[in-house]
Design a protein around this motif. Structure first.
Motif, PDB file in Angstrom:
ATOM      1  N   PRO A  24       0.800  -1.220   0.000  1.00  0.00           N
ATOM      2  CA  PRO A  24       0.000   0.000   0.000  1.00  0.00           C
ATOM      3  C   PRO A  24       0.835   1.273   0.000  1.00  0.00           C
ATOM      4  N   ILE A  25       2.071   1.171   0.468  1.00  0.00           N
ATOM      5  CA  ILE A  25       2.981   2.322   0.485  1.00  0.00           C
ATOM      6  C   ILE A  25       4.297   1.876  -0.122  1.00  0.00           C
ATOM      7  N   ASP A  26       4.736   2.602  -1.128  1.00  0.00           N
ATOM      8  CA  ASP A  26       6.009   2.306  -1.789  1.00  0.00           C
ATOM      9  C   ASP A  26       7.117   3.006  -1.007  1.00  0.00           C
ATOM     10  N   SER A  27       7.877   2.234  -0.255  1.00  0.00           N
ATOM     11  CA  SER A  27       8.901   2.820   0.612  1.00  0.00           C
ATOM     12  C   SER A  27       9.980   3.559  -0.184  1.00  0.00           C
ATOM     13  N   GLU A  28      10.293   3.083  -1.373  1.00  0.00           N
ATOM     14  CA  GLU A  28      11.296   3.782  -2.189  1.00  0.00           C
ATOM     15  C   GLU A  28      10.813   5.176  -2.551  1.00  0.00           C
ATOM     16  N   VAL A  29       9.554   5.290  -2.935  1.00  0.00           N
ATOM     17  CA  VAL A  29       8.977   6.602  -3.262  1.00  0.00           C
ATOM     18  C   VAL A  29       8.963   7.480  -2.012  1.00  0.00           C
ATOM     19  N   LEU A  30       8.503   6.923  -0.904  1.00  0.00           N
ATOM     20  CA  LEU A  30       8.434   7.684   0.349  1.00  0.00           C
ATOM     21  C   LEU A  30       9.799   8.255   0.721  1.00  0.00           C
ATOM     22  N   SER A  32      12.492   8.564  -1.075  1.00  0.00           N
ATOM     23  CA  SER A  32      12.990   9.468  -2.110  1.00  0.00           C
ATOM     24  C   SER A  32      12.390  10.863  -1.939  1.00  0.00           C
ATOM     25  N   ARG A  33      11.090  10.925  -1.714  1.00  0.00           N
ATOM     26  CA  ARG A  33      10.417  12.222  -1.544  1.00  0.00           C
ATOM     27  C   ARG A  33      10.875  12.919  -0.267  1.00  0.00           C
ATOM     28  N   CYS A  34      11.332  12.134   0.702  1.00  0.00           N
ATOM     29  CA  CYS A  34      11.826  12.697   1.965  1.00  0.00           C
ATOM     30  C   CYS A  34      13.339  12.882   1.938  1.00  0.00           C
ATOM     31  N   MET A  35      13.929  12.708   0.761  1.00  0.00           N
ATOM     32  CA  MET A  35      15.366  12.868   0.544  1.00  0.00           C
ATOM     33  C   MET A  35      16.178  12.018   1.531  1.00  0.00           C
ATOM     34  N   GLY A  36      15.660  10.808   1.805  1.00  0.00           N
ATOM     35  CA  GLY A  36      16.364   9.876   2.671  1.00  0.00           C
ATOM     36  C   GLY A  36      16.222  10.166   4.155  1.00  0.00           C
ATOM     37  N   ASN A  37      15.469  11.200   4.510  1.00  0.00           N
ATOM     38  CA  ASN A  37      15.302  11.572   5.907  1.00  0.00           C
ATOM     39  C   ASN A  37      14.240  10.668   6.539  1.00  0.00           C
ATOM     40  N   VAL A  38      14.689   9.640   7.241  1.00  0.00           N
ATOM     41  CA  VAL A  38      13.791   8.642   7.822  1.00  0.00           C
ATOM     42  C   VAL A  38      12.874   9.284   8.860  1.00  0.00           C
ATOM     43  N   SER A  39      13.407  10.183   9.649  1.00  0.00           N
ATOM     44  CA  SER A  39      12.600  10.846  10.671  1.00  0.00           C
ATOM     45  C   SER A  39      11.433  11.616  10.024  1.00  0.00           C
ATOM     46  N   ALA A  41      10.131  10.996   7.071  1.00  0.00           N
ATOM     47  CA  ALA A  41       9.225   9.992   6.503  1.00  0.00           C
ATOM     48  C   ALA A  41       8.299   9.446   7.582  1.00  0.00           C
ATOM     49  N   PHE A  42       8.857   9.152   8.762  1.00  0.00           N
ATOM     50  CA  PHE A  42       8.034   8.651   9.862  1.00  0.00           C
ATOM     51  C   PHE A  42       7.019   9.698  10.319  1.00  0.00           C
ATOM     52  N   LEU A 130       6.187  -1.154   7.888  1.00  0.00           N
ATOM     53  CA  LEU A 130       7.197  -0.328   7.219  1.00  0.00           C
ATOM     54  C   LEU A 130       8.168   0.266   8.234  1.00  0.00           C
ATOM     55  N   ARG A 131       7.647   0.715   9.355  1.00  0.00           N
ATOM     56  CA  ARG A 131       8.526   1.254  10.410  1.00  0.00           C
ATOM     57  C   ARG A 131       9.505   0.182  10.896  1.00  0.00           C
ATOM     58  N   ALA A 132       8.990  -1.026  11.141  1.00  0.00           N
ATOM     59  CA  ALA A 132       9.842  -2.121  11.636  1.00  0.00           C
ATOM     60  C   ALA A 132      10.906  -2.484  10.609  1.00  0.00           C
ATOM     61  N   LYS A 133      10.522  -2.580   9.342  1.00  0.00           N
ATOM     62  CA  LYS A 133      11.501  -2.908   8.296  1.00  0.00           C
ATOM     63  C   LYS A 133      12.578  -1.840   8.225  1.00  0.00           C
ATOM     64  N   THR A 134      12.176  -0.594   8.338  1.00  0.00           N
ATOM     65  CA  THR A 134      13.126   0.511   8.262  1.00  0.00           C
ATOM     66  C   THR A 134      14.081   0.473   9.465  1.00  0.00           C
ATOM     67  N   GLN A 135      13.540   0.195  10.627  1.00  0.00           N
ATOM     68  CA  GLN A 135      14.381   0.088  11.833  1.00  0.00           C
ATOM     69  C   GLN A 135      15.376  -1.055  11.686  1.00  0.00           C
ATOM     70  N   GLN A 136      14.942  -2.178  11.132  1.00  0.00           N
ATOM     71  CA  GLN A 136      15.834  -3.317  10.908  1.00  0.00           C
ATOM     72  C   GLN A 136      16.958  -2.947   9.961  1.00  0.00           C
ATOM     73  N   LEU A 137      16.631  -2.213   8.906  1.00  0.00           N
ATOM     74  CA  LEU A 137      17.658  -1.782   7.950  1.00  0.00           C
ATOM     75  C   LEU A 137      18.651  -0.827   8.619  1.00  0.00           C
ATOM     76  N   LYS A 138      18.146   0.071   9.440  1.00  0.00           N
ATOM     77  CA  LYS A 138      19.033   1.006  10.141  1.00  0.00           C
ATOM     78  C   LYS A 138      19.981   0.244  11.060  1.00  0.00           C
TER      79      LYS A 138
END
Length: 142
Positions: A24-30, A32-39, A41-42, A130-138
């Motif tokens: 439902p949410i394309d994390s790459e688009v998200l 990218s639009r946030c210029m890599g700023n995870v905070s 995006a969250f 999505l938050r959990a996946k992002t945290q795992q990647l970090k």
């Protein structure tokens, strides 16, 4: 109906089935639009989490009360929010509602409003994933 016409008319059930297999949410688009700023995006995801259901409920209420102009206005706002976070299926539903409301197609609006509710539920359920996946990647990158 000609063969050419049949090819141009989308099969709504098939489109819904295809949309259900797309996140439902394309994390790459998200990101990218946030210029890599995870905070950031969250923060955007939190906004949808806090306000998305209320927006959809307002659209459903406006549709039920035969207020298509108001439904179109809320759908327009939701369309923008969905686009920013890369929620393309949600954005697409908002586009359909906005167009049907402007056309005054009340019978289609009710069906679309229910589709929008389902898509918003998918988005809201996906946010913690999505938050959990992002945290795992970090953690992995650290």
């Amino acid at each position: 109906m000609t063969t050419a016409t049949l090819l141009l008319v989308p099969d709504r059930d098939r489109l819904q089935s295809a949309a259900a297999t797309v996140p439902p949410i394309d994390s790459e688009v998200l990101f990218s639009r946030c210029m890599g700023n995870v905070s950031f995006a969250f923060t955007l995801l939190s906004e949808l989490d806090a306000n998305g259901k209320q927006q959809v409920d307002a659209i459903v209420r406006y549709v039920a009360n035969d207020e298509p102009h108001a439904a179109a206005e809320v759908a327009h706002s939701l369309k923008g929010a969905a686009a920013i976070i890369g929620a393309e299926p949600l954005r697409g539903k908002a586009v359909e509602i906005e167009a049907a409301a402007r056309d005054g197609d009340a019978s289609l609006l009710l069906d679309l409003a229910h589709d929008l509710q389902s898509e918003m539920e998918r988005c809201l359920a996906y946010i913690p994933i999505l938050r959990a996946k992002t945290q795992q990647l970090k953690l992995f990158e650290s």
